[in-house]
Design a protein around this motif. Sequence first.
Motif, short mmCIF file in Angstrom:
data_model
loop_
_atom_site.label_atom_id
_atom_site.label_comp_id
_atom_site.label_asym_id
_atom_site.label_seq_id
_atom_site.Cartn_x
_atom_site.Cartn_y
_atom_site.Cartn_z
N PRO A 15 -17.48 17.14 -7.92
CA PRO A 15 -16.74 16.85 -9.14
C PRO A 15 -15.55 17.80 -9.28
N PRO A 16 -14.47 17.34 -9.88
CA PRO A 16 -13.29 18.19 -10.02
C PRO A 16 -13.49 19.26 -11.10
N ARG A 17 -13.49 20.49 -10.67
CA ARG A 17 -13.60 21.62 -11.61
C ARG A 17 -12.30 22.42 -11.46
N VAL A 18 -11.55 22.47 -12.57
CA VAL A 18 -10.18 23.00 -12.51
C VAL A 18 -9.93 23.98 -13.65
N VAL A 19 -9.31 25.11 -13.30
CA VAL A 19 -8.81 26.05 -14.30
C VAL A 19 -7.31 26.17 -14.11
N LEU A 20 -6.56 25.94 -15.18
CA LEU A 20 -5.12 26.18 -15.17
C LEU A 20 -4.87 27.58 -15.70
N ASP A 21 -4.38 28.44 -14.84
CA ASP A 21 -3.99 29.79 -15.25
C ASP A 21 -2.57 29.69 -15.78
N MET A 22 -2.43 29.78 -17.10
CA MET A 22 -1.15 29.51 -17.76
C MET A 22 -0.43 30.77 -18.24
N ARG A 23 -0.81 31.92 -17.73
CA ARG A 23 -0.22 33.17 -18.23
C ARG A 23 1.29 33.27 -17.99
N GLN A 24 1.82 32.50 -17.01
CA GLN A 24 3.25 32.55 -16.72
C GLN A 24 4.00 31.31 -17.22
N VAL A 25 3.33 30.48 -18.02
CA VAL A 25 3.99 29.31 -18.61
C VAL A 25 4.67 29.77 -19.89
N THR A 26 5.99 29.58 -19.95
CA THR A 26 6.77 30.09 -21.08
C THR A 26 7.06 29.03 -22.14
N PHE A 27 6.89 27.75 -21.79
CA PHE A 27 7.21 26.67 -22.72
C PHE A 27 6.47 25.42 -22.26
N MET A 28 6.05 24.61 -23.24
CA MET A 28 5.43 23.32 -22.92
C MET A 28 5.77 22.34 -24.04
N ASP A 29 6.28 21.16 -23.66
CA ASP A 29 6.59 20.15 -24.66
C ASP A 29 5.57 19.01 -24.58
N SER A 30 5.89 17.88 -25.20
CA SER A 30 4.96 16.75 -25.26
C SER A 30 4.61 16.20 -23.88
N ALA A 31 5.51 16.32 -22.93
CA ALA A 31 5.21 15.86 -21.57
C ALA A 31 4.07 16.69 -20.99
#
Length: 121
Positions: free
Chosen positions: A52-68
């Motif tokens: 099964p797909p087990r996924v962690v998104l490490d987002m510490r370097q994401v500076t912006f996120m919009d509706s997309a």
Amino acid sequence: MADTGKAHQPDHLSVVTTATDGIHVLTVAGEIDHDTAPPLQQALDLSRLGSPPRVVLDMRQVTFMDSAGINLLVAAHHATTQAGGWLRLASAQDAVMRTLRIVELDTVINCYPTLRDALHR
């Protein structure tokens, strides 16, 4: 101010994939929006994530996120859940976490303060 003749280029989004104990860790850096999302969308393709797909998104370097970005995360959450796996978010910066809270995505996808927490829960 002089016009250089260059069109605005969207900020680059990079995604580095590693695995630990059967969990795919996607380390994402940059802005997640309509123009930059394709690398993340490709990395979240179920055919790349095993079963099964087990996924962690490490987002510490994401500076912006919009509706997309929100739509991409919702679709990935549904796909991984339907395939018997899960998606977790780790280390989102305050601005990104605020966006997740505004749309209440933090009540749908588990969000953790650190990558370590996301991997060991």
